[in-house]
Design an enzyme around this catalytic site. Structure first.
Site, mmCIF file in Angstrom:
data_model
loop_
_atom_site.group_PDB
_atom_site.id
_atom_site.type_symbol
_atom_site.label_atom_id
_atom_site.label_comp_id
_atom_site.label_asym_id
_atom_site.label_seq_id
_atom_site.Cartn_x
_atom_site.Cartn_y
_atom_site.Cartn_z
ATOM 1 N N ARG A 1 -7.600 2.489 13.373
ATOM 2 C CA ARG A 1 -8.460 1.323 13.136
ATOM 3 C C ARG A 1 -8.410 0.356 14.329
ATOM 4 N NH1 ARG A 1 -11.698 -0.935 9.044
ATOM 5 N NH2 ARG A 1 -11.160 0.450 7.332
ATOM 6 N N GLU B 1 0.847 -1.192 0.000
ATOM 7 C CA GLU B 1 0.000 0.000 0.000
ATOM 8 C C GLU B 1 0.885 1.245 0.000
ATOM 9 O OE1 GLU B 1 -3.256 0.115 2.835
ATOM 10 O OE2 GLU B 1 -3.426 2.281 2.655
ATOM 11 N N GLU C 1 -10.608 -8.349 3.928
ATOM 12 C CA GLU C 1 -9.909 -8.439 5.212
ATOM 13 C C GLU C 1 -10.662 -9.192 6.316
ATOM 14 O OE1 GLU C 1 -9.501 -4.098 4.823
ATOM 15 O OE2 GLU C 1 -7.596 -4.353 5.851
#
Ligand code: MTE
Ligand code: HPA
Ligand code: MOS
Length: 749
Positions: free
Chosen positions: A304, A226, A705
């Protein structure tokens, strides 16, 4: 519909970075990286490398034309060391030579003198020194301090989870080619073509429109590409800029393992309070994230962790604090789940601790506290819950009590072998937690022969997103999927993309494709209406024919395309999609950050050999919230892969850095990953089919995920098996549960 890549994958014909035909005159790059985790560079001598046969140039930070900076969220990461080194594996110099072998041989001739400085590898030590990457984040709901006095039971503890190596089959790499007027074309194995474009632009000083990034597919990314594909692209581009020749760098496995960041290890303190009926009343957690030497994506991952710190449970009073701690490890980065799994593990450990002390099964506490629709999460979002639906369907299908009884019966009659079972409910939010990133674009062309090409910002990394995007176009136009091609991901076709991440790629790019196709379709219907002199609301394009009042006519898709072309009607569309409804206020830590949540329940059973400490995962039985899956084969593949990857993180995979910050588990001989022998003997996946309105593409919920987190159950199943052997075992919550730790646990007192 089968994955559109399956034929070329099977024949070995799919093109990855290292398969691209290199141009005549291509040079090869290799890094000289630091063997010291923290220190001051006293001298650097590259003359030995320069004298080697075939070496064209050795680059240091002084060769960089633009900025020596690749930090994404925080500008704290030099591309090449300048004065100091901050982790083992940090690039110091780049050798560029006529062959790969010459470049690697020359790297060994570089000499550096480094004055060692104190090395910190433990996030709690970094915290004590006040070395944080960003200010702490704190989520608050209800009144935690007031709630403790109303709790019947309170438990506290410490929890550790280790990192995880991505081990994408294709290592990191880039290939840069000079184009006219100083432009550079970059082939990169990246999840974020725009991130690569930005990094290359910054390092070369060239405007973004001079940088074309092209990605056909990745041999896996799992979050590791990423942000961390930028380095290799920037290094190659820096060399291409100076030498005006193509430059390629494809990392060897050990370079990749040594130089790149991994899943973040976390160390956490928790406190949980329950009432006499085992309702969770209060929860408090302090998360110490091991960020490594630079920010990379750590601040986003940190948040997160907080978003998922109560997993799929309702807790009215919550205070969760998270600290991103700077250590001298390679900057840790995104990894499937993006910090969520680390948060959820702590909650499951807290429940396990409470259950053992209260002598109830953990599943009793889990089930009692599952989220129901309209429950509020600590960040203010009210949920549309499928938690009980998944749990109840799992019970119906697999009979939880019977599974437990089989385990108890087995344990009553076996001494050397003990079984353990655990349930693992999940709840995972879909959207980038950074609201502004939730947008995408799609460019659709219909050619005059009726064939279609689609370009989006989505990167195919094995998750099947190109197949799903192709399905969106084929279904919307109602044409044979063979008429549609999905193009490579290219920054000249689609600009300013978010990375393919957050499990949201198919939703975002699929919705943009849907909008583009619908716009073209509306024009085609208008053309057919004009040509046939029939009002447009009576016309439909179906199965490559025009239907009037739901009756098939002789007029074909191809005919309508020909008419549109002759009438000078556009057969192309570029569409933009931005997720509606979501918002978040970071100053209050409240809002509605997720388009929706994905739920599920897994039952994991394991058998432990109590003499050897070895174990097998007998079965993983799942009910998963797919919404209405648009491709069951791909979605099942994602769940199976996610489960195995999650179990690997929780059981086998042990990253070891020594006190000097050197990676000891630096190859597949010392870093054990799941193989065909260690995968669960049985994986059963049942669909919770729902048809509710949600923001998923065709109501087919994101699947990338969430299933990884079912693997957390394997840790607790093993924990329970140890307790069956030795009820007084002293077990820390310290993942992974390797065979060595398990053996020590079996005989602990
Ligand atoms: N599956 C495969 N085969 N390879 C991958 O690299 N990455 C995972 C998941 N599944 C990955 C994968 C991660 S980390 C994410 S965020 C999603 O796929 C990204 O793709 P999606 O948004 O299309 O689900
Ligand atoms: N998930 C995955 N990747 C991301 C996110 C996220 O929420 N935010 C930024 N990159
Ligand atoms: Mo996935 S960790 O969001 O690339």
């Amino acid at each position: 519909m089968q994955n559109i890549d399956s034929n070329t994958h099977l024949r070995g014909e799919s093109i990855y970075l290292d398969d691209i035909n290199v141009q005549h005159g291509t040079l090869y790059a290799a890094c000289f990286d630091s063997a010291i985790a923290h220190g001051k560079i006293l001298s650097l001598d590259v003359s030995g490398a320069l004298q080697m046969h075939g070496v064209v140039h050795v680059f240091t930070h002084e060769d960089i034309v633009g900025q020596n900076q690749i930090g994404g969220i925080v500008p704290d990461e030099p591309l090449l060391a300048d004065g100091h080194v901050h982790f083992c594996g940090m690039p110091i110099a780049l050798v560029v030579a006529e062959t790969d072998e010459a470049a690697r041989a020359a790297v060994k001739k570089i000499k550096v003198e480094i004055e060692p400085l104190e090395v910190i590898t433990d996030p709690r030590v970094a915290f004590a020194k006040g070395d944080l990457i960003v200010p702490p984040r704190k989520f608050n709901m209800g009144d935690v301090d007031g709630a403790w006095s109303t709790c019947e039971h309170i438990f506290e503890g410490v929890v550790d989870t280790n990192g995880q190596e991505h081990l994408y089959i294709e290592t990191q790499g880039a290939y840069t080619v000079p184009a006219e007027n100083g432009s550079i074309k970059v082939y990169s194995s990246t999840q974020g073509p725009t991130a690569v474009q930005r990094a290359v632009s910054k390092v070369t000083g060239l405007p973004m429109h001079q940088i074309e990034v092209d990605v056909t597919r990745l041999g896996g990314g799992f979050g590791g590409k990423e942000d961390q594909a930028n380095t290799w692209a920037a290094l190659c581009a820096m060399a291409t800029q100076k030498l005006k020749r193509p430059v390629k760098y494809s990392l060897h496995r050990m370079e990749d393992m040594r130089m790149t960041g991994k899943r973040h290890p976390y160390s956490t303190d928790f406190k949980i309070g329950l009432d006499k009926d085992l309702n969770m009343i209060a929860y408090e957690a302090s998360f110490y994230q091991n960020a490594g030497a630079a920010a990379d994506l750590s601040p986003a991952i940190l948040e997160r962790t907080l978003f998922h710190c109560t997993n799929s449970y309702y807790v009215p009073n919550v205070r969760a604090t998270a600290y991103s701690c700077r250590t001298h490890l390679p900057p840790n980065t995104a990894f499937r789940g993006f910090g969520g799994p680390q948060g959820m593990f702590v909650m499951e450990a807290a429940i396990t601790k409470a259950a053992e002390a209260l002598n109830v099964d953990a599943s009793v506490i889990q089930q009692r506290n599952l989220l129901v629709t309209n429950d509020e999460l600590p960040y203010g979002q009210k949920v549309v819950s499928e938690a009980n639906e998944c749990w109840n369907k799992a019970d119906e299908l697999y009979n939880i009590e019977q599974v437990k009884k089989q385990v108890t019966d087995f344990n009553a009659t076996n001494k050397q072998y003990k079984k353990g079972v655990a349930l693992m409910p999940i709840c995972f939010g879909i959207s980038f937690t950074n609201t502004m990133m939730n947008n995408a674009r799609s460019l659709v062309h219909v050619y005059s022969d009726g064939s279609v090409v689609v370009s989006t910002g989505a990167v195919e990394m094995g998750q099947g997103v190109n197949t799903k995007i192709l399905q969106v176009a084929a279904k919307t136009f109602s044409i044979d999927p063979a008429k549609v091609k999905v193009n490579s991901t290219n920054t000249y076709r689609i600009a300013n993309t978010s990375p393919s991440a957050a499990s949201a790629t198919a939703d975002l790019n699929g919705k943009a494709t849907l909008i583009a196709c619908n716009a073209i379709l509306e024009r085609l219907k208008q053309v057919a209406s004009n040509e046939l002199t029939i009002s447009v609301d009576r016309i439909e394009l179906k199965d490559e024919f025009v239907f009037v009042d739901a009756q098939k006519t002789e007029t074909t898709w191809l005919q309508v395309i020909a008419w549109a072309f002759m009438k000078r009607v556009s057969l192309s569309e570029h569409a933009h999609y931005a997720t509606p409804e979501i918002h978040y206020d970071k100053t209050k830590e409240k809002g509605h950050p997720f388009a929706y949540h994905v739920y599920g329940t897994a039952i994991i059973t394991t058998t432990v050999d109590c003499l050897r400490g070895t174990y097998e995962i007998d079965s993983v039985k799942v009910v998963h919230d797919f919404g209405s899956s648009m491709n069951k084969a791909i979605d099942l593949g994602q769940i199976e892969g996610g489960i195995v990857q999650g179990i690997g993180w929780m059981t086998l995979e042990e990253i070891i850095y020594d006190k000097e910050g050197k990676l000891r588990s630096n190859a597949l001989s010392t870093y054990k990953v799941p193989d065909i022998y260690s995968v669960p003997k049985e994986i059963t996946i049942e669909f919770l089919d729902t048809d509710k309105d949600n923001l998923a593409i065709f109501k087919s919920k994101a699947v990338g995920e969430p299933p990884l987190m079912y693997g957390i159950g394997a840790y607790f199943a093993l924990h329970n098996a140890i307790k069956a052997f030795n009820p007084n075992a002293k077990l820390a919550f310290d993942a992974p549960m390797t065979a060595e730790k398990l053996l020590m646990g079996l005989y602990s007192k």
